[in-house]
Design a protein around this motif. Sequence first.
Motif, PDB file in Angstrom:
ATOM      1  N   THR A   9       0.945  -1.151  -0.045  1.00  0.00           N
ATOM      2  CA  THR A   9       0.041  -0.024  -0.015  1.00  0.00           C
ATOM      3  C   THR A   9       0.851   1.096  -0.036  1.00  0.00           C
ATOM      4  O   THR A   9       0.733   2.206  -0.684  1.00  0.00           O
ATOM      5  CB  THR A   9      -0.892   0.091   1.334  1.00  0.00           C
ATOM      6  OG1 THR A   9      -1.749  -1.084   1.175  1.00  0.00           O
ATOM      7  CG2 THR A   9      -1.826   1.273   1.078  1.00  0.00           C
ATOM      8  N   PHE A  10       1.925   1.160   0.819  1.00  0.00           N
ATOM      9  CA  PHE A  10       2.778   2.399   1.033  1.00  0.00           C
ATOM     10  C   PHE A  10       3.700   2.498   0.064  1.00  0.00           C
ATOM     11  O   PHE A  10       4.780   3.458  -0.023  1.00  0.00           O
ATOM     12  CB  PHE A  10       3.140   2.472   2.239  1.00  0.00           C
ATOM     13  CG  PHE A  10       2.003   2.856   3.245  1.00  0.00           C
ATOM     14  CD1 PHE A  10       1.543   4.333   3.477  1.00  0.00           C
ATOM     15  CD2 PHE A  10       1.238   1.903   3.981  1.00  0.00           C
ATOM     16  CE1 PHE A  10       0.590   4.648   4.487  1.00  0.00           C
ATOM     17  CE2 PHE A  10       0.273   2.352   4.750  1.00  0.00           C
ATOM     18  CZ  PHE A  10      -0.183   3.581   5.024  1.00  0.00           C
ATOM     19  N   SER A  11       3.858   1.454  -0.886  1.00  0.00           N
ATOM     20  CA  SER A  11       4.830   1.499  -1.928  1.00  0.00           C
ATOM     21  C   SER A  11       4.384   1.971  -3.244  1.00  0.00           C
ATOM     22  O   SER A  11       4.677   1.851  -4.228  1.00  0.00           O
ATOM     23  CB  SER A  11       5.756   0.065  -2.044  1.00  0.00           C
ATOM     24  OG  SER A  11       6.408  -0.109  -0.852  1.00  0.00           O
ATOM     25  N   LYS A  12       2.737   1.519  -3.092  1.00  0.00           N
ATOM     26  CA  LYS A  12       2.095   1.989  -4.267  1.00  0.00           C
ATOM     27  C   LYS A  12       2.522   0.766  -5.339  1.00  0.00           C
ATOM     28  O   LYS A  12       2.560   1.231  -6.534  1.00  0.00           O
ATOM     29  CB  LYS A  12       2.106   3.361  -4.646  1.00  0.00           C
ATOM     30  CG  LYS A  12       0.837   3.684  -5.388  1.00  0.00           C
ATOM     31  CD  LYS A  12       1.122   4.957  -6.147  1.00  0.00           C
ATOM     32  CE  LYS A  12       0.270   5.388  -7.169  1.00  0.00           C
ATOM     33  NZ  LYS A  12       0.553   6.606  -7.983  1.00  0.00           N
ATOM     34  N   LYS A  13       2.653  -0.328  -4.942  1.00  0.00           N
ATOM     35  CA  LYS A  13       3.135  -1.067  -6.084  1.00  0.00           C
ATOM     36  C   LYS A  13       2.778  -2.638  -5.547  1.00  0.00           C
ATOM     37  O   LYS A  13       2.492  -3.054  -4.307  1.00  0.00           O
ATOM     38  CB  LYS A  13       4.620  -1.132  -5.884  1.00  0.00           C
ATOM     39  CG  LYS A  13       5.554  -2.118  -6.885  1.00  0.00           C
ATOM     40  CD  LYS A  13       7.070  -1.598  -7.140  1.00  0.00           C
ATOM     41  CE  LYS A  13       7.878  -2.562  -7.866  1.00  0.00           C
ATOM     42  NZ  LYS A  13       8.395  -3.626  -6.854  1.00  0.00           N
ATOM     43  N   MET A  33       9.475  -3.063  -2.238  1.00  0.00           N
ATOM     44  CA  MET A  33       9.726  -1.615  -2.157  1.00  0.00           C
ATOM     45  C   MET A  33      10.480  -1.367  -3.471  1.00  0.00           C
ATOM     46  O   MET A  33      10.572   0.005  -3.827  1.00  0.00           O
ATOM     47  CB  MET A  33      10.529  -1.457  -0.746  1.00  0.00           C
ATOM     48  CG  MET A  33       9.602  -1.635   0.324  1.00  0.00           C
ATOM     49  SD  MET A  33      10.412  -1.651   1.961  1.00  0.00           S
ATOM     50  CE  MET A  33      10.968   0.034   1.771  1.00  0.00           C
ATOM     51  N   GLY A  83       9.355   1.470  -6.012  1.00  0.00           N
ATOM     52  CA  GLY A  83       7.965   1.760  -5.641  1.00  0.00           C
ATOM     53  C   GLY A  83       7.888   3.357  -5.378  1.00  0.00           C
ATOM     54  O   GLY A  83       8.995   3.990  -5.782  1.00  0.00           O
ATOM     55  N   SER A  84       6.777   3.651  -4.881  1.00  0.00           N
ATOM     56  CA  SER A  84       6.657   5.211  -4.567  1.00  0.00           C
ATOM     57  C   SER A  84       6.168   5.158  -2.813  1.00  0.00           C
ATOM     58  O   SER A  84       5.172   5.001  -2.617  1.00  0.00           O
ATOM     59  CB  SER A  84       5.538   5.662  -5.471  1.00  0.00           C
ATOM     60  OG  SER A  84       4.760   6.987  -4.867  1.00  0.00           O
ATOM     61  N   LEU A  85       7.243   5.227  -2.230  1.00  0.00           N
ATOM     62  CA  LEU A  85       7.352   4.908  -0.920  1.00  0.00           C
ATOM     63  C   LEU A  85       6.866   6.291  -0.027  1.00  0.00           C
ATOM     64  O   LEU A  85       7.503   7.292  -0.178  1.00  0.00           O
ATOM     65  CB  LEU A  85       8.581   4.466  -0.232  1.00  0.00           C
ATOM     66  CG  LEU A  85       9.479   3.346  -0.899  1.00  0.00           C
ATOM     67  CD1 LEU A  85      10.553   2.886  -0.279  1.00  0.00           C
ATOM     68  CD2 LEU A  85       8.211   2.170  -1.065  1.00  0.00           C
ATOM     69  N   ASP A  86       5.500   5.908   0.595  1.00  0.00           N
ATOM     70  CA  ASP A  86       5.379   6.971   1.461  1.00  0.00           C
ATOM     71  C   ASP A  86       5.396   6.489   2.985  1.00  0.00           C
ATOM     72  O   ASP A  86       4.956   5.697   3.308  1.00  0.00           O
ATOM     73  CB  ASP A  86       3.694   7.061   1.055  1.00  0.00           C
ATOM     74  CG  ASP A  86       2.770   8.221   1.794  1.00  0.00           C
ATOM     75  OD1 ASP A  86       3.656   8.988   2.434  1.00  0.00           O
ATOM     76  OD2 ASP A  86       1.724   8.318   1.638  1.00  0.00           O
ATOM     77  N   LEU A  87       6.255   7.530   3.676  1.00  0.00           N
ATOM     78  CA  LEU A  87       6.760   7.112   4.925  1.00  0.00           C
ATOM     79  C   LEU A  87       5.554   7.580   5.828  1.00  0.00           C
ATOM     80  O   LEU A  87       5.857   8.282   6.704  1.00  0.00           O
ATOM     81  CB  LEU A  87       8.101   7.661   5.099  1.00  0.00           C
ATOM     82  CG  LEU A  87       8.993   7.172   4.199  1.00  0.00           C
ATOM     83  CD1 LEU A  87      10.444   7.424   4.706  1.00  0.00           C
ATOM     84  CD2 LEU A  87       9.007   5.650   3.899  1.00  0.00           C
ATOM     85  N   ILE A  93       8.877  -0.649   8.274  1.00  0.00           N
ATOM     86  CA  ILE A  93      10.505  -0.697   7.942  1.00  0.00           C
ATOM     87  C   ILE A  93      11.151  -0.943   9.284  1.00  0.00           C
ATOM     88  O   ILE A  93      12.094  -1.892   9.284  1.00  0.00           O
ATOM     89  CB  ILE A  93      10.749   0.885   7.450  1.00  0.00           C
ATOM     90  CG1 ILE A  93      10.207   1.091   6.120  1.00  0.00           C
ATOM     91  CG2 ILE A  93      12.092   0.943   7.691  1.00  0.00           C
ATOM     92  CD1 ILE A  93      10.391   2.464   5.653  1.00  0.00           C
ATOM     93  N   ALA A 148      -2.369   7.694  -6.579  1.00  0.00           N
ATOM     94  CA  ALA A 148      -2.382   7.142  -5.103  1.00  0.00           C
ATOM     95  C   ALA A 148      -3.182   7.680  -4.238  1.00  0.00           C
ATOM     96  O   ALA A 148      -3.818   9.108  -4.412  1.00  0.00           O
ATOM     97  CB  ALA A 148      -0.745   7.797  -4.748  1.00  0.00           C
TER      98      ALA A 148
END
Lengths: 313, 544
Positions: B280-284, B346, B349-353, B361, B544
């Motif tokens: 979800t948070f890597s949008k991948k 990851m 990906g498009s990592l949303d922290l 992580i 996203a």
Amino acid sequence: MNWLRSIILPAEGSAYARQVDDLYIAIIVICAFFFVLIAGLLSYFVWRYRRRGPDDVTPHISHNLKLELLWSIVPLIILTVLFFWGFNSYMVARVAPGEALEIQVTGKKWLWQFEYPDGMRTLNEVHVPVGKAVKFIMSSEDVIHSFYAPSFRVKMDVLPNRYTELWLQPREEGVHTLFCAEYCGRGHSDMLGKIVVDSEEKFQEWQALGDEQTRTMPLAELGALLYESKGCSSCHSLDGSRREGPSFRGVFGEMTSITGGPPVKVDENYLRESILDPQAKIVAGFEGIMPTFQGLLREREINALVEFIKSRK
Amino acid sequence: MTEVITPAAPVHRGPADLHYLNEHRGLRSWLTTVDHKRIGVMYLWSVLLAFLLGGIFAMLVRLELLTPKKTIIEADAYNQAFTLHGAIMIFLFIIPAIPAALGNFVLPLLLGAKDVAFPRLNLASYYVYVIGALFALGSMLTGGVDTGWTFYTPYSTTSNTSVSMMTMAAFILGFSSIFTGVNFIATIHKLRAPGMSWHTMPLFVWGTYATAVIQVLATPVLGITLLLLLMERVWEIGIFDPRLGGDPVLFQHFFWFYSHPAVYIMILPGMAIISEVVPTFSKKTIFGYKAIAYSSVAIAFVSFLVWGHHMFTSGQSDLATAVFSFLTFLVAIPSAIKVFNWLATMYRGSLDLKAPMLYAIMFLLLFAIGGLTGIFLGTISVDVHLHDTYFVVAHFHYVMMGGTVIAFLAGLHYWWPKMFGRMYSESWARVAAALIFIGFNMTFIPQFIMGSRGMPRRYYNYLDQFQPLHGFSTFGSWVLGLGLLIVAGYLLGSLRKRCDAPGSPWGGMTLEWTTSSPPITHNFETTPVLTHGPYDYSLPGRRA
Ligand SMILES: [Cu+2]
Ligand SMILES: [Cu+2]
């Protein structure tokens, strides 16, 4: 990597300890490699692929058979090697050489008893000759304990219903700690012992006369030492407080009441009898749980304890 | 899995007016509810309470260990404190935390179902849990327990503390766990949304499934073992106590036959959460869906065959020791595979922290340490040195706390908006996560060193040489505790706000995000029909 060994591992008391440490260090290196790999990739990805905006487009990568086989098989190979390595060194620790010196060990709440082939018995302190294989044949009188000598990288549970064994071959003279590693109740963390590695001559002499201290120290001082090392302190306090047994404070010269008998005066003979044959007269209000120290103390040591108790006003 | 996405159910973007929290009101509506969401919430508060209690005992243990000999409590009290810390954390917190609390809430939502297969059984499992918890409390109030959470015989058959009652507690809690397991298995088999095949189920469902199988197969063994222990204490039947002709090591075999798989009851759901959060948070899309799914099942299976690795020094035969060591290494591989899969997810990906991802992580780092240090313990001759030392204590805290608890926190932050309809403060979440990470490592890294240097576990008193490391570890526990308190603060604080969470705050693609936050009582307005895979982020037209 000796610096690393000296930071994270205790001193090596035997060649076997060295062997285990080699394996330990090898595993550290392998783990460090994988940890750096994982943490490195993770940090790199976090930095490199940080989300830039809601319109970021990501590739659809569902799997990659080659890569997946790689990261399954490489760990499998490494782990198989470690398995055999660990098993081999373990078998060394399991099979004692035939000519080993055999010492019987009894664990009980919360002390260690040792008995040598010639019948000599010691408490919480076992002397062994340097360079010779020593085999401990162990059993417990109550719950499970565990004989753990970190310097030799050996450990074995001490069970109430069967004998277990463990052997070691000390490399140089010195004193090593013996722990109880299996939780056994209130005194678990005080169930400590000493493994004293002597030169061959010293060992012979010790067997005959007791050590340096036993022979030369003033009696009361020696008594104070024995009070700790023979485990009296776990049941008798010096400050008047009640433990498993009566406190030693101010007992000497007083009258003490006895279960099922007339009161007695606490004098040297009574003290001596209390130590060697504790069940003879049980102090009122206590249970007769004190072990006998017959055969566990040399003559001078008994005198020292009596002297020590006398001196506790 | 490449067709264009057409949301199957009307997507709620704003908070709903009427939802499962406010449709019915009053204590009675909660106590008699069969709504999986409400049961999940009741479980959540209960396990959090247990976590608090277990945590207090942990702080007490660490404080006592600040100095050798007595710091604040006597040896007997210390022995009780570590026993209760372990027993509460394991039986009342970790085992139910993810499956029964979070799982209960999200599993039906993930499946697109209205509820679990047996809603009443679900409520029964909660009540059984409460009864078990009361027994545990009862045991604490009537003298406590000093056996260690492992109840090793013959110590436990002869201890005059309140062992019988605590044993009953664990026995009863086992049933709660079995009920949940049975329920989830049936739910997963029967209630998947139309179009959801075994290979398009979210991975959380796979993880929960593998967990449920272990719960159902292993827990009865614990039940029987504890019952035998009780009979031994009450009627002296002579199974474990050597004075009566029993064999104390037999108890260890029975106990670990459950308790090793139980380790996976604890960690598999954690891994399952990570498998949701990372994509979800890597949008991948998740890398290696099948590898992750099947490795859960592989772990569940092999986990039954490794119990003897807790007994390398117990006097069991050398052959058994060798076999258990080898199988232990085997069970490590599926875990390693998962870690690599999450990393690969990851990649590019498009990592949303956001908070859940920060915890994911953190999980990867701490679980990696937990897993890698397991290699030391699987290697026989090294384990003989490390067994029953602080190395083991540190190792399983890295797996249980660094793994499961951190994953639980990831899941809690991930689904909190869904559960309660409120967003929490991201900046406080960051501060807390940093403190937890630092505090955790400060607490447990010194324990690895102490253990290697020969410091045995469950020691009230210790040699002076270990004081600096013990002291450091105790300071770490304060930082860790502070971090956790902050989490409690901002999460609870968020409940005072009005509902402000959108239906899908993170852009997740699994079905729970297609309904409102909090969900309506029946979860979805119409039965959702699945038209895409759970992680198809990278298809054209997605934002996203
Ligand atoms: Cu012990
Ligand atoms: Cu295990």
